[in-house]
Write an enzyme that holds these catalytic residues in place. Structure first.
Site, PDB file in Angstrom:
ATOM      1  N   ARG A 173     -12.571   2.195  -7.576  1.00  0.00           N
ATOM      2  CA  ARG A 173     -11.716   3.359  -7.901  1.00  0.00           C
ATOM      3  C   ARG A 173     -12.116   3.956  -9.246  1.00  0.00           C
ATOM      4  NH1 ARG A 173      -5.684   2.510  -5.462  1.00  0.00           N
ATOM      5  NH2 ARG A 173      -6.402   1.942  -3.381  1.00  0.00           N
ATOM      6  N   ARG A 214      -4.653  -1.896   9.166  1.00  0.00           N
ATOM      7  CA  ARG A 214      -5.869  -2.682   8.956  1.00  0.00           C
ATOM      8  C   ARG A 214      -5.609  -3.765   7.911  1.00  0.00           C
ATOM      9  NH1 ARG A 214      -7.890   2.779   7.156  1.00  0.00           N
ATOM     10  NH2 ARG A 214      -7.395   2.947   4.960  1.00  0.00           N
ATOM     11  N   TRP A 224       2.701   8.048  -2.588  1.00  0.00           N
ATOM     12  CA  TRP A 224       4.057   8.266  -3.096  1.00  0.00           C
ATOM     13  C   TRP A 224       3.996   9.173  -4.335  1.00  0.00           C
ATOM     14  CZ3 TRP A 224       6.518   7.682  -7.698  1.00  0.00           C
ATOM     15  CH2 TRP A 224       7.911   7.807  -7.680  1.00  0.00           C
ATOM     16  N   ASN A 281     -11.158  -2.587  -4.761  1.00  0.00           N
ATOM     17  CA  ASN A 281     -10.454  -1.614  -5.607  1.00  0.00           C
ATOM     18  C   ASN A 281     -11.177  -1.354  -6.936  1.00  0.00           C
ATOM     19  OD1 ASN A 281      -7.190  -2.726  -4.463  1.00  0.00           O
ATOM     20  ND2 ASN A 281      -8.334  -0.941  -3.804  1.00  0.00           N
ATOM     21  N   SER A 319      -7.621  -5.404  -4.708  1.00  0.00           N
ATOM     22  CA  SER A 319      -8.661  -6.017  -3.880  1.00  0.00           C
ATOM     23  C   SER A 319     -10.012  -6.008  -4.579  1.00  0.00           C
ATOM     24  CB  SER A 319      -8.775  -5.280  -2.541  1.00  0.00           C
ATOM     25  OG  SER A 319      -9.459  -4.062  -2.705  1.00  0.00           O
ATOM     26  N   SER A 320     -10.937  -6.811  -4.039  1.00  0.00           N
ATOM     27  CA  SER A 320     -12.286  -6.829  -4.616  1.00  0.00           C
ATOM     28  C   SER A 320     -12.969  -5.467  -4.445  1.00  0.00           C
ATOM     29  CB  SER A 320     -13.119  -7.953  -3.993  1.00  0.00           C
ATOM     30  OG  SER A 320     -12.940  -8.014  -2.603  1.00  0.00           O
ATOM     31  N   ASP A 332       0.827  -1.212   0.000  1.00  0.00           N
ATOM     32  CA  ASP A 332       0.000   0.000   0.000  1.00  0.00           C
ATOM     33  C   ASP A 332       0.860   1.260   0.000  1.00  0.00           C
ATOM     34  OD1 ASP A 332      -2.417   1.382  -0.001  1.00  0.00           O
ATOM     35  OD2 ASP A 332      -2.558   1.415   2.184  1.00  0.00           O
TER      36      ASP A 332
END
Ligand code: IPE
Ligand code: IPE
Ligand code: MG
Length: 251
Positions: free
Chosen positions: A70, A193, A24, A67, A64-65, A19
């Protein structure tokens, strides 16, 4: 950072939530996609480093499921990046003896990526130096649901007796079924988390959180995490005295 040399103090299975790519990028005045590209460089280095250190299994959370929620251009960009990275990296992974596996909801992925993952799995299937598990379109709840669904089908078809379902049986239906649970989980990027990663499999995993953003994670950060792991006493519900006695007898 001192390296952990004793193989017994080394995790067999390391899982990483990679992550911090977006932050960044923002810190460096660049678009989020540039952060993901930079993240690929860190990934390549960490895979090599884990193989060098003698880690047996490395499981990486790449998408991830959740994501999918986005912005569309970021999702499309990530899918193209995954296809490109697989195409560019599979040969060198293969030469380095790395076996590649995929976990996640294949049906959600674009066909080019599905194909790339399948080819990578087939090409590297006989490799034994290290197993690299890529979690793409993966969610811990999705995993438990798909396991429960397949288990229910097996029961309804008379292939499985519902009364025999226990921990070990359910485990077999999960994506990592058959593999040892992760010993060490690393999450970069400062959040503490799980974000719906391996919910079942992390039951007794040692958790290491670092503020380092994924594109900046390097071999010294990995060694710090391995040192953290080597210093843990794994008790699995027993007393410290019991744990010390069983560590001694297995030494
Ligand atoms: C992790 O970095 C990569 C993916 C989830 C695909 P992020 O993109 O979540 O980076 P931050 O959390 O926004 O910094
Ligand atoms: C977790 O990161 C998923 C991956 C690293 C692939 P997220 O950035 O999606 O997690 P949240 O949304 O901050 O919990
Ligand atoms: Mg994030």
């Amino acid at each position: 950072m001192q390296m952990v040399k004793d193989k017994r103090s080394l995790p067999r299975h390391v899982a990483i939530i990679m992550d911090g790519n977006g932050r960044w990028a923002r810190q460096n005045g660049r678009p989020r996609t540039a952060g993901h590209r930079e993240g690929v460089k860190a990934t390549r280095a960490v895979v090599e480093c884990c193989a060098d250190r003698g880690i047996d299994i490395l499981t990486l959370f790449a998408f991830s499921s959740e994501n999918w929620r986005r912005p569309q251009d970021e999702v499309t960009g990530l899918m193209s990046l995954f296809i490109e990275v697989l195409r560019n990296e599979v040969d060198s992974l293969h030469e380095n003896g790395v076996r590649v596996n995929f976990i996640g909801d294949r049906d959600q992925l674009p066909s080019g990526l599905r194909l790339g993952l399948k080819e990578a799995e087939q090409k590297t299937a006989a490799n034994e130096r290290m197993q690299l598990v890529l979690a793409v379109a993966y969610g811990g709840r999705w995993d438990i649901v798909q396991a429960a669904r397949r288990l229910a089908v097996a029961v309804s078809e008379g292939k499985l007796d519902a009364n025999t379902v226990d921990d070990a049986v359910l485990n077999k239906y999960l994506s990592l079924g058959g593999m040892p649970d992760p010993d060490l989980l690393i999450r970069t990027g400062g959040e503490r988390r799980i974000s719906n990663f391996l919910l079942w499999d992390l039951a007794y995993t040692e958790l290491h959180f670092t503020d380092t953003l994924w594109p900046e994670f390097d071999s010294s950060d990995l060694d710090a995490a391995l040192k953290f792991f080597a210093d843990r006493e794994r008790r699995y519900g027993k007393t410290g005295e019991q744990a010390a006695a069983s560590a001694k007898s297995s030494a």
